[in-house]
Design a protein around this motif. Structure first.
Motif, PDB file in Angstrom:
ATOM      1  N   GLY A 185     -16.170  10.584  -7.161  1.00  0.00           N
ATOM      2  CA  GLY A 185     -16.756  11.654  -6.400  1.00  0.00           C
ATOM      3  C   GLY A 185     -17.853  11.583  -5.258  1.00  0.00           C
ATOM      4  N   LEU A 186     -18.580  10.391  -5.542  1.00  0.00           N
ATOM      5  CA  LEU A 186     -19.607   9.949  -4.558  1.00  0.00           C
ATOM      6  C   LEU A 186     -18.973   9.827  -3.063  1.00  0.00           C
ATOM      7  N   ALA A 187     -17.700   9.417  -3.055  1.00  0.00           N
ATOM      8  CA  ALA A 187     -17.076   9.322  -1.777  1.00  0.00           C
ATOM      9  C   ALA A 187     -16.178  10.308  -1.394  1.00  0.00           C
ATOM     10  N   ALA A 188     -16.000  11.531  -2.091  1.00  0.00           N
ATOM     11  CA  ALA A 188     -15.147  12.409  -1.827  1.00  0.00           C
ATOM     12  C   ALA A 188     -15.727  13.520  -0.904  1.00  0.00           C
ATOM     13  N   THR A 189     -14.850  14.221  -0.120  1.00  0.00           N
ATOM     14  CA  THR A 189     -15.449  15.150   1.103  1.00  0.00           C
ATOM     15  C   THR A 189     -14.840  16.573   0.472  1.00  0.00           C
ATOM     16  N   PRO A 190     -15.307  17.449   1.239  1.00  0.00           N
ATOM     17  CA  PRO A 190     -14.854  19.022   0.767  1.00  0.00           C
ATOM     18  C   PRO A 190     -13.230  18.863   1.232  1.00  0.00           C
ATOM     19  N   GLU A 191     -12.727  18.431   1.980  1.00  0.00           N
ATOM     20  CA  GLU A 191     -11.416  18.191   2.431  1.00  0.00           C
ATOM     21  C   GLU A 191     -10.511  17.504   1.248  1.00  0.00           C
ATOM     22  N   SER A 192     -10.909  16.530   1.035  1.00  0.00           N
ATOM     23  CA  SER A 192     -10.306  15.489   0.195  1.00  0.00           C
ATOM     24  C   SER A 192     -10.396  16.146  -1.197  1.00  0.00           C
ATOM     25  N   ILE A 193     -11.527  17.044  -1.797  1.00  0.00           N
ATOM     26  CA  ILE A 193     -11.394  17.569  -3.041  1.00  0.00           C
ATOM     27  C   ILE A 193     -10.458  18.588  -2.828  1.00  0.00           C
ATOM     28  N   GLN A 194     -10.320  19.571  -1.816  1.00  0.00           N
ATOM     29  CA  GLN A 194      -9.142  20.662  -1.781  1.00  0.00           C
ATOM     30  C   GLN A 194      -7.735  19.787  -1.954  1.00  0.00           C
ATOM     31  N   ARG A 195      -7.579  18.580  -1.177  1.00  0.00           N
ATOM     32  CA  ARG A 195      -6.553  17.912  -1.262  1.00  0.00           C
ATOM     33  C   ARG A 195      -5.781  17.720  -2.578  1.00  0.00           C
ATOM     34  N   LEU A 196      -6.818  17.003  -3.396  1.00  0.00           N
ATOM     35  CA  LEU A 196      -6.434  16.625  -4.593  1.00  0.00           C
ATOM     36  C   LEU A 196      -6.297  17.745  -5.543  1.00  0.00           C
ATOM     37  N   GLN A 197      -7.247  18.985  -5.242  1.00  0.00           N
ATOM     38  CA  GLN A 197      -6.866  20.134  -5.906  1.00  0.00           C
ATOM     39  C   GLN A 197      -5.519  20.495  -5.873  1.00  0.00           C
TER      40      GLN A 197
ATOM     41  N   MET B 211       1.016  -1.129   0.137  1.00  0.00           N
ATOM     42  CA  MET B 211       0.018  -0.052   0.015  1.00  0.00           C
ATOM     43  C   MET B 211       0.793   1.281  -0.075  1.00  0.00           C
ATOM     44  N   ALA B 212       2.014   1.262   0.499  1.00  0.00           N
ATOM     45  CA  ALA B 212       2.709   2.470   0.763  1.00  0.00           C
ATOM     46  C   ALA B 212       3.423   2.706  -0.684  1.00  0.00           C
ATOM     47  N   GLY B 213       3.393   1.837  -1.802  1.00  0.00           N
ATOM     48  CA  GLY B 213       3.710   2.084  -3.128  1.00  0.00           C
ATOM     49  C   GLY B 213       2.379   2.685  -3.847  1.00  0.00           C
ATOM     50  N   LEU B 214       1.341   2.897  -3.257  1.00  0.00           N
ATOM     51  CA  LEU B 214       0.399   3.625  -4.042  1.00  0.00           C
ATOM     52  C   LEU B 214       0.485   5.001  -3.603  1.00  0.00           C
ATOM     53  N   GLY B 215       1.256   5.603  -2.582  1.00  0.00           N
ATOM     54  CA  GLY B 215       1.347   6.913  -2.440  1.00  0.00           C
ATOM     55  C   GLY B 215       0.278   7.370  -1.391  1.00  0.00           C
ATOM     56  N   GLU B 216       0.265   8.589  -1.339  1.00  0.00           N
ATOM     57  CA  GLU B 216      -0.765   9.497  -0.588  1.00  0.00           C
ATOM     58  C   GLU B 216      -2.115   8.925  -1.091  1.00  0.00           C
ATOM     59  N   GLN B 217      -3.148   8.757  -0.121  1.00  0.00           N
ATOM     60  CA  GLN B 217      -4.480   9.061  -0.352  1.00  0.00           C
ATOM     61  C   GLN B 217      -5.091  10.169  -0.294  1.00  0.00           C
ATOM     62  N   LEU B 218      -5.312  10.605  -1.680  1.00  0.00           N
ATOM     63  CA  LEU B 218      -5.708  11.990  -1.818  1.00  0.00           C
ATOM     64  C   LEU B 218      -7.319  12.157  -1.473  1.00  0.00           C
ATOM     65  N   SER B 219      -7.941  11.239  -1.854  1.00  0.00           N
ATOM     66  CA  SER B 219      -9.506  11.102  -1.513  1.00  0.00           C
ATOM     67  C   SER B 219      -9.833   9.652  -1.425  1.00  0.00           C
ATOM     68  N   PRO B 220     -10.996   9.466  -0.650  1.00  0.00           N
ATOM     69  CA  PRO B 220     -11.397   8.144  -0.392  1.00  0.00           C
ATOM     70  C   PRO B 220     -11.206   7.304  -1.673  1.00  0.00           C
ATOM     71  N   GLY B 221     -10.485   5.966  -1.556  1.00  0.00           N
ATOM     72  CA  GLY B 221     -10.351   5.301  -2.602  1.00  0.00           C
ATOM     73  C   GLY B 221      -9.367   5.460  -3.918  1.00  0.00           C
ATOM     74  N   LEU B 222      -8.851   6.904  -3.852  1.00  0.00           N
ATOM     75  CA  LEU B 222      -7.884   7.517  -4.733  1.00  0.00           C
ATOM     76  C   LEU B 222      -6.414   7.899  -4.040  1.00  0.00           C
ATOM     77  N   PHE B 223      -5.526   6.917  -4.813  1.00  0.00           N
ATOM     78  CA  PHE B 223      -4.069   7.227  -4.120  1.00  0.00           C
ATOM     79  C   PHE B 223      -3.458   7.741  -5.261  1.00  0.00           C
ATOM     80  N   GLU B 224      -2.366   8.280  -4.825  1.00  0.00           N
ATOM     81  CA  GLU B 224      -1.403   9.279  -5.735  1.00  0.00           C
ATOM     82  C   GLU B 224      -0.936   8.476  -6.924  1.00  0.00           C
ATOM     83  N   LEU B 225      -0.901   7.344  -6.832  1.00  0.00           N
ATOM     84  CA  LEU B 225      -0.123   6.483  -8.017  1.00  0.00           C
ATOM     85  C   LEU B 225      -1.195   6.457  -9.251  1.00  0.00           C
TER      86      LEU B 225
END
Length: 513
Positions: free
Chosen positions: A482-494, A443-457
């Protein structure tokens, strides 16, 4: 950029990318431009079905239904990771359509085209069938038949990817400003998101702009000798998504007193997708949204059948799209407007060819593309024959098109991935999922979790290989996270995208040199 190509395709919806893919595969030099993101309008706002269109039989559209039924199985073999068989249950409502009429319709549906993958229709007892449990007790008889489900936006992206891998250039967020005939065919000016002008010389322009097809001919393509013979009729279709209303894996097709039909479809394991409406649309297709009346209509239609009532407050997501249907003077009801297409070929000047697409539906995009390129063969001197009927899309080269076995093996090979994440990677990317993982073994190889279910890789892959540039590109079109995203995770992804898009594209340009 000052580039000379055989074909300039305008429009990054399903028809545009399908034509670009077909043409590139026959050896043409192709450039496709799309003013927004791929599939950002009609092609990501469908009911997400690959289907013959059972209700079109009532309008005697036998040719369209046969064509669509033939394409069903072609597409199931081409992309078994994003297209899957789906059984539909139709509860019988005697006062709307008699049983004998439905049986005849289903007989034609089963036999208008040869079936090798999908099972045929049959009658069922809703008191005994699992699909009867969520329905009101007054529904006792029903029918079940086959069609298929598709991730519509990914279907667009995979066609664009295949086109690119066969030599096409894909430019998103790039608008055709004007095109004028010259000695080489067309001189076109494009404008990208950085407000840079791109000059293109093309032997042929393909107008696959959907709702904007008529406007493009009237405003951007400058030729006094060009007189469009067809028009598009804009019809809005809206959908709602709720928490799931039933546990089984069948979908429903519900008949309404207004003679429309509504689908209720299992969606992303946890939800139910309900749609669609059919409303005449006269406003700007760039800004289409669902109305409160449409939400109420869809809720009430579902409540007619389901024991579990839903209300507008239960809607967790909704979306709307404008279908560019072929204008017919004799079709007053939007539901009766044909879903078939018309290809309009013009040569307003000696070497300047324009092909425009009017109408169509997602199921028949491959056939439409094949016919479009065939029409252009005399003008462009195409030597290679059509090829897409037996070709797979990227990630779809799964042995025997057996996705369940592939998915199971992928999970076993990557047992370190959480089960749901492994399934999603297999569904989204098929055999390309290994390329996505890029050697990751934990899992470390996937990088940071930017939004629920979405990793940096994965985000990096989507920016580098699938033209994603903005949050919505990733959360709503390349994935449905997008159905699982939060305002915080959207900002992090942006914030991640603000840095990553520039870096990845700079690296790609440097590597290209």
């Amino acid at each position: 950029m000052n580039k000379q190509v055989d074909m300039l395709v305008v429009g990054g919806g399903i028809n545009g990318v399908g034509i670009a893919r077909d043409a590139a595969g026959r050896g043409l030099s192709v450039l496709l431009c799309e003013k927004d993101d791929l599939a950002s309008h009609t092609s990501s706002a469908s009911t997400k079905l690959i289907h013959g269109g059972l209700r079109y039989l009532e309008y005697y559209e036998f040719g369209l239904v046969r064509k669509a039924l033939q394409e069903r199985e072609v597409l199931l073999r081409a992309a078994p990771h994003i297209i899957s068989p789906l059984r539909f249950v139709m509860p019988h409502v005697a006062h709307l359509r008699p049983a004998w009429m439905i049986r005849i319709g289903l007989f034609f549906y089963d036999h208008l085209s040869k079936r090798n993958i999908l099972p045929g229709s049959r009658g069922i007892n809703l008191k005994k069938h699992p699909a009867g449990a969520p329905l009101h007790d007054n529904f006792t008889k029903g029918f079940v038949y086959s069609d298929a489900w598709v991730d519509d936006a990914r279907l667009v992206v995979l066609n664009a990817k295949d086109a690119q891998e066969r030599g096409a250039t894909i430019l998103t967020r790039t608008k055709l400003v004007s095109a004028k005939p010259d000695a080489q065919g067309w001189h076109a000016e494009l404008l990208n998101a950085q407000q840079k002008t791109i000059h293109i010389h093309a032997r042929c322009i393909v107008n696959a702009t959907g709702p904007w097809a008529s406007a493009l001919l009237n405003n951007a393509i400058h030729s006094d000798a060009l007189t469009p013979r067809n028009e598009v009729r804009l019809v809005k279709g809206s959908h709602i998504v709720t928490k799931k209303l039933f546990e089984h894996d069948h979908a429903y097709i519900f008949q309404n007193p207004d003679k429309r039909i509504i689908f209720a479809i299992p969606y992303l394991d946890q939800f139910t997708l309900i749609g669609t409406t059919d409303l005449e649309y006269k406003e700007d297709p760039n800004h289409v949204t669902i109305t409160e009346d449409e939400i109420t209509y869809l809720c009430e239609s579902a409540n007619t059948y389901f024991k579990q009532s839903i209300h507008p407050s239960d809607v967790v997501w909704s979306y709307s799209g404008v279908r560019p249907l072929l204008e017919q003077e004799d079709a007053a009801n939007p539901s009766a407007v044909t879903r078939d297409y018309q290809l309009e070929l013009d040569t307003p000047h000696k070497l300047a060819v324009v092909l425009s697409v009017f109408g169509g539906k997602i199921t028949t995009f491959r056939r439409l593309a094949e016919e479009a390129v065939n029409l252009l063969t005399p003008s462009l001197g195409i030597q290679q024959p059509d090829w897409t009927a037996t070709a797979t899309l990227p990630g779809g080269d799964i042995p025997h098109a057996d996705f369940p076995t592939f998915c199971s093996e992928f999970q076993q090979q990557h047992a370190w991935l959480p089960v749901q994440l492994a399934k999603r990677y297999a569904h989204n990317y098929g055999t390309r999922a290994t390329q996505l993982l890029n050697g990751a073994v934990n899992m470390a190889g996937l990088g940071e979790q930017l939004s629920p279910g979405l990793f940096e890789l994965e985000a990096h892959y989507l920016v580098k290989h699938e033209w994603a540039q903005q949050v919505d590109d990733i959360l709503w079109r390349r994935t449905k996270l997008g159905l699982a995203a939060t305002p915080e995770s959207i900002q992090r992804l942006q914030q991640w995208l603000d840095h990553a898009v520039t870096t990845i594209h700079t690296e790609a340009e440097t590597h290209g040199k």
